[in-house]
Design a protein around this motif. Structure first.
Motif, PDB file in Angstrom:
ATOM      1  N   ASP A  88       6.334  15.946  -1.878  1.00 24.88           N
ATOM      2  CA  ASP A  88       6.427  16.102  -3.328  1.00 24.88           C
ATOM      3  C   ASP A  88       7.719  15.527  -3.892  1.00 24.88           C
ATOM      4  O   ASP A  88       7.722  14.937  -4.970  1.00 24.88           O
ATOM      5  CB  ASP A  88       6.296  17.582  -3.706  1.00 24.88           C
ATOM      6  N   GLU A 135      -5.850  14.778  -0.150  1.00 23.71           N
ATOM      7  CA  GLU A 135      -5.474  14.858  -1.561  1.00 23.71           C
ATOM      8  C   GLU A 135      -5.874  13.607  -2.339  1.00 23.71           C
ATOM      9  O   GLU A 135      -5.670  13.538  -3.560  1.00 23.71           O
ATOM     10  CB  GLU A 135      -3.960  15.068  -1.687  1.00 23.71           C
ATOM     11  N   ASP A 136      -6.420  12.592  -1.637  1.00 18.38           N
ATOM     12  CA  ASP A 136      -6.842  11.328  -2.257  1.00 18.38           C
ATOM     13  C   ASP A 136      -5.695  10.603  -2.962  1.00 18.38           C
ATOM     14  O   ASP A 136      -5.889   9.998  -4.023  1.00 18.38           O
ATOM     15  CB  ASP A 136      -7.997  11.560  -3.258  1.00 18.38           C
ATOM     16  N   VAL A 137      -4.498  10.685  -2.383  1.00 18.33           N
ATOM     17  CA  VAL A 137      -3.355   9.969  -2.955  1.00 18.33           C
ATOM     18  C   VAL A 137      -2.928   8.804  -2.066  1.00 18.33           C
ATOM     19  O   VAL A 137      -1.971   8.092  -2.387  1.00 18.33           O
ATOM     20  CB  VAL A 137      -2.160  10.922  -3.172  1.00 18.33           C
ATOM     21  N   ALA A 138      -3.628   8.607  -0.935  1.00 20.37           N
ATOM     22  CA  ALA A 138      -3.263   7.525  -0.027  1.00 20.37           C
ATOM     23  C   ALA A 138      -4.478   7.120   0.802  1.00 20.37           C
ATOM     24  O   ALA A 138      -5.391   7.922   1.031  1.00 20.37           O
ATOM     25  CB  ALA A 138      -2.115   7.945   0.894  1.00 20.37           C
ATOM     26  N   THR A 139      -4.468   5.867   1.225  1.00 19.47           N
ATOM     27  CA  THR A 139      -5.475   5.348   2.154  1.00 19.47           C
ATOM     28  C   THR A 139      -4.767   4.487   3.184  1.00 19.47           C
ATOM     29  O   THR A 139      -3.614   4.067   2.986  1.00 19.47           O
ATOM     30  CB  THR A 139      -6.549   4.513   1.433  1.00 19.47           C
ATOM     31  N   LYS A 189       1.897  14.094   2.410  1.00 18.70           N
ATOM     32  CA  LYS A 189       2.445  13.903   1.072  1.00 18.70           C
ATOM     33  C   LYS A 189       3.729  14.706   0.918  1.00 18.70           C
ATOM     34  O   LYS A 189       3.755  15.903   1.205  1.00 18.70           O
ATOM     35  CB  LYS A 189       1.425  14.339   0.016  1.00 18.70           C
ATOM     36  N   ALA A 227      -2.125  13.784   2.732  1.00 21.32           N
ATOM     37  CA  ALA A 227      -2.268  12.807   1.649  1.00 21.32           C
ATOM     38  C   ALA A 227      -3.674  12.232   1.592  1.00 21.32           C
ATOM     39  O   ALA A 227      -4.150  11.847   0.515  1.00 21.32           O
ATOM     40  CB  ALA A 227      -1.245  11.685   1.821  1.00 21.32           C
ATOM     41  N   GLY A 265      -0.453   3.756  -1.293  1.00 23.18           N
ATOM     42  CA  GLY A 265      -0.263   4.967  -2.082  1.00 23.18           C
ATOM     43  C   GLY A 265       0.841   5.833  -1.513  1.00 23.18           C
ATOM     44  O   GLY A 265       1.735   5.360  -0.808  1.00 23.18           O
ATOM     45  N   GLU A 266       0.788   7.131  -1.815  1.00 21.51           N
ATOM     46  CA  GLU A 266       1.791   8.075  -1.334  1.00 21.51           C
ATOM     47  C   GLU A 266       1.455   8.520   0.086  1.00 21.51           C
ATOM     48  O   GLU A 266       0.301   8.499   0.492  1.00 21.51           O
ATOM     49  CB  GLU A 266       1.864   9.292  -2.251  1.00 21.51           C
ATOM     50  N   GLY A 267       2.477   8.935   0.800  1.00 25.79           N
ATOM     51  CA  GLY A 267       2.232   9.479   2.129  1.00 25.79           C
ATOM     52  C   GLY A 267       3.140   8.895   3.188  1.00 25.79           C
ATOM     53  O   GLY A 267       3.705   7.808   3.023  1.00 25.79           O
ATOM     54  N   GLN A 270       5.307   0.688  -4.282  1.00 31.57           N
ATOM     55  CA  GLN A 270       4.544   0.090  -3.180  1.00 31.57           C
ATOM     56  C   GLN A 270       5.086  -1.296  -2.850  1.00 31.57           C
ATOM     57  O   GLN A 270       5.310  -2.123  -3.731  1.00 31.57           O
ATOM     58  CB  GLN A 270       3.070  -0.013  -3.566  1.00 31.57           C
TER      59      GLN A 270
END
Length: 277
Positions: free
Chosen positions: A190, A223-227, A188, A220, A98-100, A82
């Motif tokens: 992978d 999937e709760d991997v980014a905001t 997202k 993403a 986060g990711e995305g 990040q």
């Protein structure tokens, strides 16, 4: 000749590592840029097992003499660390935490204005601008390269009025003056190393025209991997001190292999002069 081949292969890989470091440094101020880390791998090596019996006595290493062929640049891995936050308070500036990736699109037309295809790209660059689009019949958020931000279905997000209070929440919901507009799509990936960089901080998602992004990538946000963070931008994750240290190591490695080539050339010259006598 083997020493010349080894040093030449090493210098070729070192030059590629230098190009990678130069690219990182040149994008130190690029919004959302992710640096690449160069790693080397060994080339094919030979094993000489037919050694004199005297050489096999009192050996602490396995039998056989391993002769390498040098090294090459094996991989430039994308560092998805990040970047630091840059507060701008501009409502159309978005930062991914986060990711995305954002999915952005652009229509490619011929000289007569006929649509040829829609070009899809992934990016983490979030400094969008609001501008009217004749094709979409409204105001859209676009990047500096002219690509338009899309929603969770892969379609452009359009506004009816350029003047209003735009609010974008962490889950990507977009409202203007309290009225819901759309939902931004974050995708997202992978394995980001599989993405092909196409310049301007853009990646090719390998999505044909008209293909929905959820057929290949997961959302993403779901999937709760980014905001999302409104009014902020993600700075480049390039570390100046680390890149300069890498640059010094590359320079020393280049000098070492250049010196090795010079010494090998001198040794071959001496061998030739002895043989000609």
């Amino acid at each position: 000749m083997q020493s010349l081949n080894i040093s030449t292969a090493a210098m070729r890989g070192i030059q590629q590592a230098l190009d990678n470091t130069s690219n990182n440094l040149s994008n130190i101020d690029t919004v959302g840029f992710k640096r690449r880390v160069a790693s080397f791998s060994e080339l094919l090596s030979d094993s000489m097992n037919e050694q004199p019996a005297a050489d096999n006595q009192n050996r602490n290493t396995p039998a056989g003499l391993r002769i390498g062929s040098g090294a090459r640049l094996g991989l430039t891995k994308l560092d998805m660390g990040q970047g630091s936050m840059k507060q701008t308070d501009v409502p159309t500036d978005l930062m991914i935490q986060g990711e995305g990736y954002f999915l952005v699109t652009r229509k490619i037309k011929d000289a007569n204005g006929a649509l040829l295809q829609e070009e899809n790209r992934l990016t983490r660059e979030g400094n969008f601008k609001l501008q009217y689009s004749d094709d979409d019949g409204g105001y859209v958020l676009h990047t500096a390269s002219g690509h338009i931000l899309t929603n969770s279905s892969g379609n452009p997000i359009t506004f009816n009025d350029p003047v209003g209070d735009i609010l974008i929440t962490e889950d990507g919901s977009v409202t203007m003056d309290g009225e819901p507009v759309d939902t931004i799509g974050l995708w997202k990936v992978d394995n980001p190393d599989e993405l092909q960089q196409v310049g301007q901080d853009l990646f090719d998602p390998d999505l044909a025209s008209g293909i929905a992004p959820d057929t290949k990538y997961k959302n993403a946000l779901d999937e709760d991997v980014a905001t999302l963070r409104q009014g902020a931008l993600e700075s480049s994750n390039v570390n100046m001190m680390e890149e300069m240290s890498q640059l010094v190591n590359i320079q020393r490695a280049y000098q070492l292999n250049s010196r090795a080539i010079g010494i090998s050339d001198q040794m071959m010259g001496i061998a030739n002069s002895i043989r000609s006598r």
